[in-house]
Design a protein around this motif. Sequence first.
Motif, PDB file in Angstrom:
ATOM      1  N   GLY A  17      37.803  34.303  39.267  1.00 44.58           N
ATOM      2  CA  GLY A  17      37.133  34.774  38.057  1.00 44.58           C
ATOM      3  C   GLY A  17      38.074  35.067  36.900  1.00 44.58           C
ATOM      4  O   GLY A  17      39.010  34.314  36.604  1.00 44.58           O
ATOM      5  N   LEU A  18      37.828  36.208  36.288  1.00 38.88           N
ATOM      6  CA  LEU A  18      38.571  36.587  35.096  1.00 38.88           C
ATOM      7  C   LEU A  18      40.074  36.743  35.355  1.00 38.88           C
ATOM      8  O   LEU A  18      40.902  36.259  34.582  1.00 38.88           O
ATOM      9  CB  LEU A  18      37.992  37.922  34.621  1.00 38.88           C
ATOM     10  CG  LEU A  18      38.170  38.323  33.189  1.00 38.88           C
ATOM     11  CD1 LEU A  18      37.734  37.220  32.249  1.00 38.88           C
ATOM     12  CD2 LEU A  18      37.371  39.596  32.934  1.00 38.88           C
ATOM     13  N   GLY A  19      40.416  37.426  36.436  1.00 38.46           N
ATOM     14  CA  GLY A  19      41.828  37.669  36.725  1.00 38.46           C
ATOM     15  C   GLY A  19      42.605  36.376  36.908  1.00 38.46           C
ATOM     16  O   GLY A  19      43.730  36.227  36.435  1.00 38.46           O
ATOM     17  N   ASN A  36      47.838  39.638  42.346  1.00 34.12           N
ATOM     18  CA  ASN A  36      47.326  40.468  43.436  1.00 34.12           C
ATOM     19  C   ASN A  36      45.863  40.156  43.685  1.00 34.12           C
ATOM     20  O   ASN A  36      45.116  39.848  42.759  1.00 34.12           O
ATOM     21  CB  ASN A  36      47.465  41.960  43.051  1.00 34.12           C
ATOM     22  CG  ASN A  36      46.404  42.825  43.718  1.00 34.12           C
ATOM     23  OD1 ASN A  36      45.334  43.032  43.150  1.00 34.12           O
ATOM     24  ND2 ASN A  36      46.674  43.289  44.918  1.00 34.12           N
ATOM     25  N   ASP A  37      45.471  40.258  44.932  1.00 35.68           N
ATOM     26  CA  ASP A  37      44.038  40.266  45.282  1.00 35.68           C
ATOM     27  C   ASP A  37      43.900  40.793  46.706  1.00 35.68           C
ATOM     28  O   ASP A  37      44.873  40.784  47.472  1.00 35.68           O
ATOM     29  CB  ASP A  37      43.414  38.868  45.171  1.00 35.68           C
ATOM     30  CG  ASP A  37      41.936  38.936  44.790  1.00 35.68           C
ATOM     31  OD1 ASP A  37      41.596  38.633  43.636  1.00 35.68           O
ATOM     32  OD2 ASP A  37      41.119  39.343  45.646  1.00 35.68           O
ATOM     33  N   VAL A  38      42.694  41.246  47.046  1.00 36.76           N
ATOM     34  CA  VAL A  38      42.433  41.579  48.451  1.00 36.76           C
ATOM     35  C   VAL A  38      42.034  40.339  49.225  1.00 36.76           C
ATOM     36  O   VAL A  38      42.151  40.305  50.441  1.00 36.76           O
ATOM     37  CB  VAL A  38      41.291  42.624  48.637  1.00 36.76           C
ATOM     38  CG1 VAL A  38      41.795  44.027  48.497  1.00 36.76           C
ATOM     39  CG2 VAL A  38      40.117  42.337  47.738  1.00 36.76           C
ATOM     40  N   GLY A  59      46.602  42.997  48.665  1.00 38.02           N
ATOM     41  CA  GLY A  59      46.387  44.411  48.905  1.00 38.02           C
ATOM     42  C   GLY A  59      45.326  44.998  48.004  1.00 38.02           C
ATOM     43  O   GLY A  59      44.935  44.410  46.993  1.00 38.02           O
ATOM     44  N   ASP A  60      44.899  46.185  48.401  1.00 38.67           N
ATOM     45  CA  ASP A  60      43.868  46.934  47.680  1.00 38.67           C
ATOM     46  C   ASP A  60      44.531  47.729  46.554  1.00 38.67           C
ATOM     47  O   ASP A  60      45.442  48.525  46.807  1.00 38.67           O
ATOM     48  CB  ASP A  60      43.199  47.878  48.703  1.00 38.67           C
ATOM     49  CG  ASP A  60      42.173  48.795  48.096  1.00 38.67           C
ATOM     50  OD1 ASP A  60      42.024  48.836  46.854  1.00 38.67           O
ATOM     51  OD2 ASP A  60      41.512  49.500  48.879  1.00 38.67           O
ATOM     52  N   VAL A  61      44.082  47.515  45.319  1.00 40.42           N
ATOM     53  CA  VAL A  61      44.724  48.198  44.182  1.00 40.42           C
ATOM     54  C   VAL A  61      44.539  49.712  44.211  1.00 40.42           C
ATOM     55  O   VAL A  61      45.247  50.431  43.503  1.00 40.42           O
ATOM     56  CB  VAL A  61      44.206  47.685  42.816  1.00 40.42           C
ATOM     57  CG1 VAL A  61      44.750  46.321  42.492  1.00 40.42           C
ATOM     58  CG2 VAL A  61      42.691  47.752  42.720  1.00 40.42           C
ATOM     59  N   ARG A 192      30.966  35.310  32.693  1.00 41.60           N
ATOM     60  CA  ARG A 192      30.180  35.007  33.892  1.00 41.60           C
ATOM     61  C   ARG A 192      31.123  34.650  35.034  1.00 41.60           C
ATOM     62  O   ARG A 192      31.875  33.683  34.951  1.00 41.60           O
ATOM     63  CB  ARG A 192      29.262  33.838  33.585  1.00 41.60           C
ATOM     64  CG  ARG A 192      28.382  33.393  34.725  1.00 41.60           C
ATOM     65  CD  ARG A 192      27.309  32.509  34.190  1.00 41.60           C
ATOM     66  NE  ARG A 192      26.537  33.265  33.213  1.00 41.60           N
ATOM     67  CZ  ARG A 192      25.433  33.943  33.507  1.00 41.60           C
ATOM     68  NH1 ARG A 192      24.950  33.912  34.715  1.00 41.60           N
ATOM     69  NH2 ARG A 192      24.809  34.636  32.589  1.00 41.60           N
ATOM     70  N   THR A 193      31.122  35.440  36.067  1.00 46.52           N
ATOM     71  CA  THR A 193      31.951  35.166  37.243  1.00 46.52           C
ATOM     72  C   THR A 193      31.068  35.348  38.471  1.00 46.52           C
ATOM     73  O   THR A 193      29.911  35.763  38.357  1.00 46.52           O
ATOM     74  CB  THR A 193      33.117  36.167  37.350  1.00 46.52           C
ATOM     75  OG1 THR A 193      32.566  37.479  37.527  1.00 46.52           O
ATOM     76  CG2 THR A 193      33.992  36.157  36.102  1.00 46.52           C
ATOM     77  N   ALA A 194      31.662  35.068  39.624  1.00 44.96           N
ATOM     78  CA  ALA A 194      30.907  35.271  40.862  1.00 44.96           C
ATOM     79  C   ALA A 194      30.405  36.712  40.934  1.00 44.96           C
ATOM     80  O   ALA A 194      29.295  36.981  41.396  1.00 44.96           O
ATOM     81  CB  ALA A 194      31.805  34.951  42.057  1.00 44.96           C
TER      82      ALA A 194
HETATM   83  P1  ADP Z   1      35.574  39.500  37.548  1.00 41.96           P
HETATM   84  O1  ADP Z   1      36.400  38.266  37.364  1.00 41.96           O
HETATM   85  O2  ADP Z   1      34.328  39.548  36.740  1.00 41.96           O
HETATM   86  O3  ADP Z   1      36.399  40.738  37.467  1.00 41.96           O
HETATM   87  P2  ADP Z   1      35.421  38.557  40.222  1.00 41.96           P
HETATM   88  O4  ADP Z   1      34.593  38.883  41.410  1.00 41.96           O
HETATM   89  O5  ADP Z   1      35.385  37.163  39.766  1.00 41.96           O
HETATM   90  O6  ADP Z   1      34.983  39.475  39.024  1.00 41.96           O
HETATM   91  O7  ADP Z   1      36.926  39.045  40.436  1.00 41.96           O
HETATM   92  C1  ADP Z   1      37.291  40.315  40.859  1.00 41.96           C
HETATM   93  C2  ADP Z   1      38.502  40.101  41.762  1.00 41.96           C
HETATM   94  O8  ADP Z   1      39.003  41.370  42.195  1.00 41.96           O
HETATM   95  C3  ADP Z   1      38.131  39.292  43.003  1.00 41.96           C
HETATM   96  O9  ADP Z   1      39.055  38.250  43.162  1.00 41.96           O
HETATM   97  C4  ADP Z   1      38.219  40.321  44.121  1.00 41.96           C
HETATM   98  O10 ADP Z   1      38.616  39.767  45.360  1.00 41.96           O
HETATM   99  C5  ADP Z   1      39.270  41.266  43.582  1.00 41.96           C
HETATM  100  N1  ADP Z   1      39.220  42.613  44.172  1.00 41.96           N
HETATM  101  C6  ADP Z   1      38.119  43.315  44.532  1.00 41.96           C
HETATM  102  N2  ADP Z   1      38.462  44.515  45.018  1.00 41.96           N
HETATM  103  C7  ADP Z   1      39.822  44.583  44.976  1.00 41.96           C
HETATM  104  C8  ADP Z   1      40.774  45.572  45.346  1.00 41.96           C
HETATM  105  N3  ADP Z   1      40.389  46.741  45.855  1.00 41.96           N
HETATM  106  N4  ADP Z   1      42.089  45.293  45.166  1.00 41.96           N
HETATM  107  C9  ADP Z   1      42.483  44.102  44.658  1.00 41.96           C
HETATM  108  N5  ADP Z   1      41.615  43.133  44.293  1.00 41.96           N
HETATM  109  C10 ADP Z   1      40.308  43.359  44.452  1.00 41.96           C
END
Ligand code: ADP
Length: 251
Positions: A17-19, A36-38, A59-61, A192-194
């Motif tokens: 998505g956005l990130g 970073n992502d979970v 990891g979890d932020v 618009r993202t998932a």
């Molecule tokens: P948006 O792009 O609208 O922010 P998305 O669902 O497309 O929404 O993206 C959010 C991202 O944040 C996803 O890749 C998701 O896996 C990630 N994410 C969700 N919870 C955490 C967390 N606790 N720590 C790190 N990343 C996370």
Amino acid sequence: MGALDGKVAIVTGAGAGLGRAEALALARAGADLVVNDVADTDVVAEIEALGGKALLVRGDVSDADTAKALTAAAVDRFGGLHVVVNNAGVLRDRMLFNMSDEEWDLVIRVHLRGHFLLSRNAAAYWRGHAKANGGTTYGRVVNTASEAFLFGSEGQPNYAAAKAGITALTLATARGLAKYGVRANAICPRARTAMTAAVFGAAPAGVDPLSPDHVAPLVAYLASPAAERISGQVFVVYGGMVALLAPPTVE
Ligand code: ADP
């Protein structure tokens, strides 16, 4: 020459998505990325395919160890830290009268504590760097707020409250760190993202849905040296919907 050549950036929630779009935009501008992502993600390979450099910290932020690992990766692997984009988020939508303690706590924790932990670590790094280098440094924070902080959001009291906190944190960061050369701004994207598709529903007739690629250039700009006099601002990115609010009546 890219606007971010020689800069090192961290983007949270960069797996999708956005990130993801933000990380790619920063890489295109020349930054080295700690992403970073979970969840699993191909974003490192995508950045490398652009000719950029990237490192994934899973990891979890909202876990302090993740924030620590992110700043350490930037400094140890790429030699410094210049840009922090706090983007990771989750939704647990529920009307207020039905919301569980867990739904409230999780959304507040991931969004608000997540933004706090990484901002704090970056701030400590930048303050130290500034003190060792004549008083100032290069620091940019881009936080992810939402217009929900101003207008509310049906079925999202947890999310709206977290975003209000993030907006205030952004202003406090901008004020508190200005003297060190750090700039902090927030974006309120309606992309618009998932994650957001179910919440936003269909785009109004005549308006293409806003994609993450429409928002990412603003983040790259706010991260850049050109944004040096822009701080403590909240940018609402609505993607043309404002045109529908006031159709022209005068030729
Ligand atoms: P948006 O792009 O609208 O922010 P998305 O669902 O497309 O929404 O993206 C959010 C991202 O944040 C996803 O890749 C998701 O896996 C990630 N994410 C969700 N919870 C955490 C967390 N606790 N720590 C790190 N990343 C996370």
